[in-house]
Scaffold this active site. Sequence first.
Site, mmCIF file in Angstrom:
data_model
loop_
_atom_site.group_PDB
_atom_site.id
_atom_site.type_symbol
_atom_site.label_atom_id
_atom_site.label_comp_id
_atom_site.label_asym_id
_atom_site.label_seq_id
_atom_site.Cartn_x
_atom_site.Cartn_y
_atom_site.Cartn_z
ATOM 1 N N HIS A 91 -4.871 -7.385 -6.967
ATOM 2 C CA HIS A 91 -5.559 -6.282 -6.035
ATOM 3 C C HIS A 91 -5.884 -6.390 -4.767
ATOM 4 O O HIS A 91 -6.933 -5.803 -4.194
ATOM 5 C CB HIS A 91 -6.578 -5.822 -6.973
ATOM 6 N N SER A 151 1.574 -9.392 23.177
ATOM 7 C CA SER A 151 1.479 -8.093 23.752
ATOM 8 C C SER A 151 1.577 -8.156 25.124
ATOM 9 O O SER A 151 1.018 -8.843 25.844
ATOM 10 C CB SER A 151 -0.012 -7.660 23.079
ATOM 11 N N LYS A 163 -3.116 -12.020 21.941
ATOM 12 C CA LYS A 163 -2.531 -11.766 20.965
ATOM 13 C C LYS A 163 -1.315 -12.776 20.285
ATOM 14 O O LYS A 163 -0.605 -13.333 21.336
ATOM 15 C CB LYS A 163 -1.713 -10.204 20.587
ATOM 16 N N GLU A 185 7.597 -9.753 10.356
ATOM 17 C CA GLU A 185 7.650 -8.339 10.065
ATOM 18 C C GLU A 185 8.916 -7.776 9.996
ATOM 19 O O GLU A 185 9.273 -6.769 9.302
ATOM 20 C CB GLU A 185 6.670 -7.747 11.276
#
Lengths: 391, 391, 391, 391
Positions: D155, D277, D283, D290
Site C-alpha cells: 500500500h 530541467s 533537478k 519514466e
Amino acid sequence: MKLWQKENTLNKEVEKFTVGEDYLLDKKLVYYDCLASIAHAEMLGKIGILTSDEVNKLTNELQNIIELDKKDEFVIKIEDEDCHTAIENYLVKQLGEIGKKIHTARSRNDQVLTALRLYYKDELINVSNNINTLKSSLNNLIKKYGHIAFPGYTHTRKAMPSSVKLWSNAIIDSMKDNDLLLKSVLKIIDQSPLGTAAGYGVPLKIDRDYTAKKLGFLKVQENPIYAQNSRVKFDASILHSLNQIIFDLNKASSDLIIFTMPSFEYFQLEKEFVTGSSIMPQKQNPDVLELIRANYHKILSYEFQIKSMGANLISGYHRDIQLSKKTMMDSFKIINDSLLIFNLIISTIKVNEKKCKQAMTSELFATEDAYKLVQQGIPFREAYKIIAKKL
Amino acid sequence: MKLWQKENTLNKEVEKFTVGEDYLLDKKLVYYDCLASIAHAEMLGKIGILTSDEVNKLTNELQNIIELDKKDEFVIKIEDEDCHTAIENYLVKQLGEIGKKIHTARSRNDQVLTALRLYYKDELINVSNNINTLKSSLNNLIKKYGHIAFPGYTHTRKAMPSSVKLWSNAIIDSMKDNDLLLKSVLKIIDQSPLGTAAGYGVPLKIDRDYTAKKLGFLKVQENPIYAQNSRVKFDASILHSLNQIIFDLNKASSDLIIFTMPSFEYFQLEKEFVTGSSIMPQKQNPDVLELIRANYHKILSYEFQIKSMGANLISGYHRDIQLSKKTMMDSFKIINDSLLIFNLIISTIKVNEKKCKQAMTSELFATEDAYKLVQQGIPFREAYKIIAKKL
Amino acid sequence: MKLWQKENTLNKEVEKFTVGEDYLLDKKLVYYDCLASIAHAEMLGKIGILTSDEVNKLTNELQNIIELDKKDEFVIKIEDEDCHTAIENYLVKQLGEIGKKIHTARSRNDQVLTALRLYYKDELINVSNNINTLKSSLNNLIKKYGHIAFPGYTHTRKAMPSSVKLWSNAIIDSMKDNDLLLKSVLKIIDQSPLGTAAGYGVPLKIDRDYTAKKLGFLKVQENPIYAQNSRVKFDASILHSLNQIIFDLNKASSDLIIFTMPSFEYFQLEKEFVTGSSIMPQKQNPDVLELIRANYHKILSYEFQIKSMGANLISGYHRDIQLSKKTMMDSFKIINDSLLIFNLIISTIKVNEKKCKQAMTSELFATEDAYKLVQQGIPFREAYKIIAKKL
Amino acid sequence: MKLWQKENTLNKEVEKFTVGEDYLLDKKLVYYDCLASIAHAEMLGKIGILTSDEVNKLTNELQNIIELDKKDEFVIKIEDEDCHTAIENYLVKQLGEIGKKIHTARSRNDQVLTALRLYYKDELINVSNNINTLKSSLNNLIKKYGHIAFPGYTHTRKAMPSSVKLWSNAIIDSMKDNDLLLKSVLKIIDQSPLGTAAGYGVPLKIDRDYTAKKLGFLKVQENPIYAQNSRVKFDASILHSLNQIIFDLNKASSDLIIFTMPSFEYFQLEKEFVTGSSIMPQKQNPDVLELIRANYHKILSYEFQIKSMGANLISGYHRDIQLSKKTMMDSFKIINDSLLIFNLIISTIKVNEKKCKQAMTSELFATEDAYKLVQQGIPFREAYKIIAKKL
C-alpha cells in the site's frame, strides 16, 4: 471484527466503499480458503507451532465450513469483509484460543492469492473441458455436413471454394492452439504462494514445500515480492488465454450472422434460437450470436482493465488489485456461458445444401481455371491475366 | 410473452443467456419508460390513433406503475425480459384491448433509447451536482489550510514550492472544465429518439415534436438511422466525460497516497479512514484512496468496451449493444460513489503544517535564487548555471 | 547543449533512448514555438525584463526561423533534443547574450504545452473543415441518388425500407454532432498555459493576459499544476472527439463493404478504387474501405494509450507524457487522411438503382402492412400477430 | 505493376493511402520472403512444376536479392507496394518468363504470413536473449549489493524488511516466467502457413511438409482458413507475452523512481543517466526510467489495437490486418530497446547502504516482534494486538 482491526472502527461509508461486493464474491472462495487453511494448519503442526490436537480441531472445523458452504449455509457478512475473516471468526467462535492461532505465519494476502489460484486452476480446467465439448460438436457437424461446399471469402468478397469441413476444422484447430496456450498459462501459474505472507515472507521457518504439495501445486513460488507482483500478471495471462478463445467465438459468430442471412442462408438457426422484433412481424434475429460476439469485447475490456490498473505502481500489494476479483470471476462465467451456448448452436444448426450449391458461382473457380492453364505450361502470372480478361 | 413473440418459444438456455441481467437492471428504467409511454400515449391521442378515454386509462395505469415502482413493488420477471415488456404486459392485463394499442407507432428499440436517454440526463445532472459538492469541500480546505506551503514535484522529484491552495485549486479548475465537458455532452445527447422506431421510422404520421417537448428534450433526433447509431457514440461520450472526472480523482488519490506516507505526511487521513494489515500490527493503509485510484481503470475499461464493441458493425441496431446497459449503470454508480467518498476525504483530511514546513528544503528555491540573479541583470541561462554549480 | 544541461553529459545510449523521435516530430512545432517565443519576448519587454532593442532582435530572429522553417531549412539535430532547444541555441548563436535571456520566466514545459496547444487548435480546425467537406459531398450524393430506396437492416437482417437519403443524412447528422463536440473540446482547451513554467509558476511578476491575448487564446489557464495535469486530459478529449468522427467512418465503411458485395451491390466503387488479388483473377477488393475501418482502431488504441499512460501518477510533469506527442500527431494525420479518402469515395461512388429495387422484397413492408390493419382499428399488437402469421 | 494488377490503374490518392508505409516497413521482410521463396521454388521443382534449371535460376536470383538487401541496396518503391511485389518484379526483370512462374501455387497472403512468422521467430529469440542478459545483470547486482536490507512496502507504506537480493530475485523469477510464456507462444506460432494461399488452399498438389521443414518450422499449419484467422491471434499472443515483460520493467522502474528520490535514495542513478530541467537548476530527473515506464502503455495499447481491430469480422483475410505490421515491428523495437536500457541501468546503478540502513525503522519489525510473542506461546491474533497497542 476484521483480521486487521484493532481498537478504532472504520467509517461506515468507507467500509461500504472498500468492502464493495467482496463479501458476496467470496462465496466462490470459501472452499478454496478452507483447503488452504487445512494445509496450513497441518504444516504448522508439522513444524511444531500447533499440537496435533490443535491441528485436528482446526481441520475438523474447516471441514465443517466446507460442508456448510456446500449447503449454501456458510454466511459472509458485510462486516466480515471477506471469506478469510469470516472463516477465522468462525474458528475463533468454535475453538476460542485455538482459532486465534490459525493465522500464525501467514497474511490475508497470501490467503487471497492461494485461494484465488486454486480457484483459477479449477476454472481453467473447466474452460478446457468446454473447449473439448465444442470440438466434439464441430466434429459431429463435419460428419453430418462436412462435404457441403460453400463460398470462401476474403475482403468480405467471394474468393475460392470453402466447405463446412474446412470452416469447422478452422475452429477446431484454433481451439486446439487455444488449449495449448491455456495449459501453458495453467502451468506457469501453478505455483504455491502460500507462505509469502504480505509479500516479504514470515519471520518463522515454515515448510512451504509441504503446503504446496498438499494443495497440488506444481511448485513453490519462492520469491514473496514476485508472489504479490505476479497477481496482475497471472490474471492478465489468464484473461489473454480466455480472450483467444472468445476471439474464435466472435469470428465464428460473425460468420454465422452473415451465413444465416436470408440472402445467403448457408446455415440455418433453429427457430427456438432466434428472437423477433416488437415492431416488425417478419424478423428472425440472431441475438444469441450477437451476444456471443459482444462478449468478446467484455473479456477484452476486462483484460485491459487489469493491465492498466496494475501499471505505474511500485512493487508490493496495493488494494487496487482487489477489484480484479470480480473481473476474473465474471470473465470465467462469460467464457463458459459463451462456450456452452455456442456449443448448443453448433449442435443444432442446419446446413442448407441447396443454398450453398446455388452460391457456388463461377468466379469462385477463376483460380482453378488459371491453374488449368498453368498445367498446360503457361507461367502463372500469364495464366492469371488471361483468366482475368475473360471475367 | 415477450413483445416480439409469436407462436414459437425461445430455448430456455438461450433465453437465460440473452436476457442476462436485463430484467434486474431495468428496475432503474421503469420510471423513465412510463414517462415516455405517457408522452407517447398522449401523442397518439393528439393524432387521433387513441381516443381521449383510451389515453386517460393508459396514463392512469402508467402512473400506477410509477407509484408501484417507487414502493419497489413493480416486478420484472425473467420471462418478461425487460421493463418494456413488463409494462406492456401490465397494461394489457389491466386494460385488455387498450393495452395492446400502446405499442402503436413505436418499437422497443426507441423505447430503450428514450428511457436510457432520460435516465442518462438525470444521472449526468447527479454527477454534476457531486462535482459541485467536491468543489465546495476543496474551497473549505483552502480556507482552513490553503496558506500552507509544501513541495511541488515534477518527475516525482522536489521541484518548486507548492501549497494547499495551489493543489486544491488545480482540482477545482480541472473539475470546472470537467463540468463544461459534461454539460456539452449532455447538450449533445439531449435529443428525443422517440418515434424513430427500429431505426427506420414508422409508416404513420406521428408528432415527434410533441413527445420531445413533453419529455423535456432540447430537440428531436430527426434521423432514425442516426438515432440507433448514436447509442454507442453517446454512451462513449458520456463515459469519456466521466473518465475525465475520475482521472482527476485518480491523480489526487495518487498525490494523497504519497503525501500521507509517514516519510512525508503533508496530509493525514482520519483514523477511521485507514485500514490495517492482518499480519503487520503497525500498518495504516490508504485502501480507500487506492480503490478510488483503481476505479479509474474500471471506467476506462468500460469506455474501451463500448468503443470496441460497437465497431466494425453495419448501421442499424445490433443486440451487442444491449450489453452496454449494465456497463453504463455501473459507471454512474462508480463515479458517484467515488466522488462522494473523495469528498468525504477532502472534508476530513488534516494538513500537518510542521511536516510541510520541514519538507521545504533549500533546493526548492534554486529557481528563485536564479531569478534573483536575473533581476541583477544576469541573463537567465547564465544565472541558471551559476546556481546549478552552487548546489 | 540541451536547455537543462550543466557540466555532465548524457550517456549516448540513454540520449538516443530519451530523445527518441522528438527531434523529427518537432518540425511540426517550430512555427508554433516561434509564435509563442515572440509573444513571450514582447511580454518580457512590456514588464521591463528586456529592452525594446532586445525584443526587436529576438523577434526578428524568431521570424527568420519561421521563414527558414517554411523552406524546410531549419534543422533540429538529435543533440538539440527538440525544437525548443534548437531555437534557443539558434538565438544564442545569432545574438549571444540576448539569446540567453529568452528563457527568462519560462520553462521548457510551458513552451511544449503552448506550442502543442497552438498546434492542436489549428489541427482541430482542419478536422472541422474536412468534416464540412464530407457533409457537402454527402449532400451531393443525396441530390443525385437520394430518392433511391434500398433495404434498411437491424441485426444484419432486412428490416424496413431505407434510402440513400436516409443513409446519407444519418452520417451528416452524426458529423454535425461530432463537430459540436469538437468545438466544445476546442473551447475547453483554448487556454494559455504560457507562464505556468514547470507547473509551479515563476518567481517573477509576468503578464500572462498579454501573451494569452497575443497568441489568440480564449483565456489564461490560471493554475500551473492544472496546466501540467491537463495535458493528458486535453489530449484524451481531443482523441475522444476524433474517435467519434472515425467511428462514423468505420460504420459507413462497414456499410459500404457489405452494400458493395456483388450479392447486394446497392453501391458500386469506381474501378480505380478497388484492388485485386495476386492469386484470384476475379477479385475486386474494397481495401480502401477496410483501411478506413481499421484506422478507427488505431485512434481508439491511441486514446487508451494516453489514458492509461497518464494514470496512477502524482501531479506534476512526468517524462512519460512526452510520448504522447507522436501519438497525437499521428492521430491527426490518420483522421484527416481518412476523412479525405472517404470524401473521395462518397464523391465518386455510384448507386445501382436496379439492384436496390430488386432488393426491396416484401418482408420489408411487413410493418407497413401491420399499420394498414391498425388504421382499420385493429390494436397494433393484434395486427402484428396477424401479419406475422401470414409470413 | 502490383501482383494483383490487371489493366486498370489505382487512383493515386487511394494508392498512397492503401500502401501507407508498407514499402518502408518491408525492408525488414525482404530476407524472410527470399528464404520462403527459395523453399517454395525448390518445392515447385520437387513436384515437377519447375525444372531444376528454373529452380536454380530462381534461387540464385533470390540469393542475389538477399545479398543486395544486406548491403541495403535492394529498393522497394512505393509503386511496388511491398517487398513481395518488388521481389517478383525483380525476378521477372532478371529471368523473364521464369520469374512469372514463382507465384505458382501461392498467394501474396501466404507470402506475408510466412515472412512475418519467420521474422517473429527471430525477434522472439532476440527478446529472450535480452531477458537473459538482464537476468545476468540482476545476478551481478545481487553479488554486489544483495545483502543490503531496505524497507519493503505494501500500500506504498513501509511493511516489512526487504533487501536488494529479494527485490532483484523478484524480477529474475518474473523474467523466467516471462521467458516460459514467450517460449510457449513461440512454439504455438511455429507453424508453416506456406501453401495456404489466400485462405482456401491452392488447386494443386503441393508439398507443404517440404517447405515447412526447409524453413525450420515445427509443423505445417494445416487449415488454410485458420492460417488467415490466426494472424490476429498470434500477433495478440506475441504482444501479450511482450506485455508481460514490459510490465515488469514498468514496475521495476516505478520502484526505482521512488527508491531514487532524494528523500529515500536507497538506489542512485549514475549522473550520466539523469536529465535536468530548463528552469530549475537543481533537478536530476529519472527520464530514462519514466520512458521505460511509459513504454509499457505503448505496448498495451498496441495489443488492444490488434485485438479490437480484428474483432467482429468474418473469417478470411481483410486488409484491416495489414496495419498490424507496423504495430508489431514497433513493438519489438520498444521491447528490445527497453530491455537493453533497463539492463544498462541495472548494470550501473548504485545502492546507498547508509540510506538503506537509516530507513530500516522500528515499525518494519512489528511483525517480527509479534512472532517473538508467538514463540512464547501466545496465539498470533493476541500477539498481534499486543504489539499493535505498543506502537
